[in-house]
Design an enzyme around this catalytic site. Structure first.
Site, PDB file in Angstrom:
ATOM      1  CG  ASN A   1      44.002  18.617 -38.836  1.00  0.00           C
ATOM      2  OD1 ASN A   1      44.016  19.836 -38.936  1.00  0.00           O
ATOM      3  ND2 ASN A   1      44.643  17.968 -37.871  1.00  0.00           N
TER       4      ASN A   1
ATOM      5  CG  MET B   1      44.134  26.340 -33.199  1.00  0.00           C
ATOM      6  SD  MET B   1      45.190  24.976 -33.735  1.00  0.00           S
ATOM      7  CE  MET B   1      46.100  24.668 -32.250  1.00  0.00           C
TER       8      MET B   1
ATOM      9  N   GLY C   1      47.272  31.466 -40.854  1.00  0.00           N
ATOM     10  CA  GLY C   1      46.794  31.055 -42.171  1.00  0.00           C
ATOM     11  C   GLY C   1      47.867  30.874 -43.229  1.00  0.00           C
TER      12      GLY C   1
ATOM     13  CG  ASN D   1      49.533  24.961 -43.338  1.00  0.00           C
ATOM     14  OD1 ASN D   1      50.142  24.192 -44.077  1.00  0.00           O
ATOM     15  ND2 ASN D   1      49.884  25.177 -42.107  1.00  0.00           N
TER      16      ASN D   1
ATOM     17  CB  ILE E   1      37.689  18.919 -30.669  1.00  0.00           C
ATOM     18  CG1 ILE E   1      39.090  18.894 -30.042  1.00  0.00           C
ATOM     19  CG2 ILE E   1      37.178  17.498 -30.893  1.00  0.00           C
ATOM     20  CD1 ILE E   1      40.117  18.084 -30.794  1.00  0.00           C
ATOM     21  CG  LEU E   2      35.663  20.201 -36.351  1.00  0.00           C
ATOM     22  CD1 LEU E   2      36.102  20.199 -37.798  1.00  0.00           C
ATOM     23  CD2 LEU E   2      34.560  21.231 -36.110  1.00  0.00           C
TER      24      LEU E   2
ATOM     25  CG  HIS F   1      49.082  16.921 -35.806  1.00  0.00           C
ATOM     26  ND1 HIS F   1      48.495  17.689 -34.825  1.00  0.00           N
ATOM     27  CD2 HIS F   1      50.068  16.214 -35.220  1.00  0.00           C
ATOM     28  CE1 HIS F   1      49.103  17.441 -33.667  1.00  0.00           C
ATOM     29  NE2 HIS F   1      50.061  16.549 -33.883  1.00  0.00           N
TER      30      HIS F   1
HETATM   31  C1  GRF Z   1      50.414  24.726 -38.413  1.00  0.00           C
HETATM   32  O1  GRF Z   1      51.661  24.311 -37.892  1.00  0.00           O
HETATM   33  C2  GRF Z   1      49.434  23.583 -38.337  1.00  0.00           C
HETATM   34  O2  GRF Z   1      50.016  22.324 -38.559  1.00  0.00           O
HETATM   35  C3  GRF Z   1      48.986  23.700 -36.914  1.00  0.00           C
HETATM   36  O3  GRF Z   1      48.869  25.090 -36.660  1.00  0.00           O
HETATM   37  C4  GRF Z   1      49.754  25.763 -37.520  1.00  0.00           C
HETATM   38  C5  GRF Z   1      48.904  26.690 -38.323  1.00  0.00           C
HETATM   39  O4  GRF Z   1      49.706  27.528 -39.031  1.00  0.00           O
HETATM   40  N1  GRF Z   1      47.725  23.019 -36.715  1.00  0.00           N
HETATM   41  P1  GRF Z   1      49.013  28.522 -40.087  1.00  0.00           P
HETATM   42  O5  GRF Z   1      47.828  29.174 -39.386  1.00  0.00           O
HETATM   43  O6  GRF Z   1      48.583  27.688 -41.252  1.00  0.00           O
HETATM   44  O7  GRF Z   1      50.125  29.465 -40.406  1.00  0.00           O
END
Ligand code: GRF
Length: 223
Positions: free
Chosen positions: A117, A100, A23, A25, A102-103, A119
């Site tokens: 999203n 993680m 988390g 992000n 798929i929707l 990526h």
């Molecule tokens: C990030 O690199 C994101 O792009 C990918 O998974 C990672 C998640 O990191 N989908 P966090 O959970 O936000 O630290």
């Protein structure tokens, strides 16, 4: 009205954030929403994994943190449960931050052109899981991150913004991941702000972004 809305005398757009892991992000979004005048607030954080640290980050921020298990549910039941929680919290935009699963159209039709999203690759290169490792193993000199609308494909939706960074010959996979995370943490909160301000318009394969003065939908990290 939330406390902050009353303090600042304006409404903010409620968003939902879906996580599956640490988390960081989500944390970048939470930190941004604390800035005075930020046009969005996180109304709920959901994870398919009970032990996702992202849920703990939400709890520490005083935000509803909801575990919606995917195990033991078929995809439709899982997505129906996700939609119900988001709608209960009046969410207008949904951001996938390390989510993680798929929707499908069932979920996406509940939030048309409102699911975004992030990526960790320059799509369409390296879609799917372990994108950072794919780039490192491929030997690219430049990789990056993509913030995009979610469609029913895998990382194929219309692109809002991208950030790029060099991949050094001395990098190991972890150094690549850490450098790309720095890009993510800078780019995603910006897109949350643009979305809440009504600056994004999906037109077929592309996204029209009415950029704030001096802002950009590309980001370069030198190293
Ligand atoms: C990030 O690199 C994101 O792009 C990918 O998974 C990672 C998640 O990191 N989908 P966090 O959970 O936000 O630290």
């Amino acid at each position: 009205m939330t406390d902050r809305e009353e303090r600042e005398g304006r409404s903010v757009v409620p968003i939902g954030v879906l996580v599956s892991g640490s988390g960081t992000n989500l944390q970048a979004i939470l930190d941004a929403t604390e800035e005075s005048g930020f046009p969005a607030s996180v109304a709920v954080v959901i994870s398919n994994r009970r032990d996702a640290f992202g849920l703990e980050r939400a709890r520490r921020a005083g935000i509803p943190a909801v575990w919606v298990p995917h195990r033991g549910k078929d995809r439709a039941a899982f997505e129906t449960a996700l939609v119900a929680v988001l709608q209960e919290h009046g969410v207008e935009w949904v951001f996938l931050a390390g989510f993680m699963r798929i929707l499908t159209g069932l979920f996406l039709n509940a939030f048309p052109d409102r699911v975004i999203n992030i990526h960790p690759a320059l799509l369409p290169a390296f879609p799917g899981v372990n994108a950072q490792g794919q780039a490192h193993d491929y030997g690219v000199r430049i990789s990056g991150v993509t913030v995009h609308f979610v469609d029913e494909g895998t990382d194929t939706g219309p692109i809002v913004a991208q950030g790029a960074a060099p991949i050094l010959p001395t990098d190991d996979a972890t150094q690549v991941q850490q450098r790309l995370l720095r890009l993510e943490h800078e780019l995603l909160p910006k897109v949350v702000k643009w979305a809440a301000e009504g600056r994004l318009n999906v037109i077929g394969r592309k996204v029209e972004v009415r950029l704030p003065e001096g802002d950009s939908h590309t980001l370069w990290l030198d190293g």
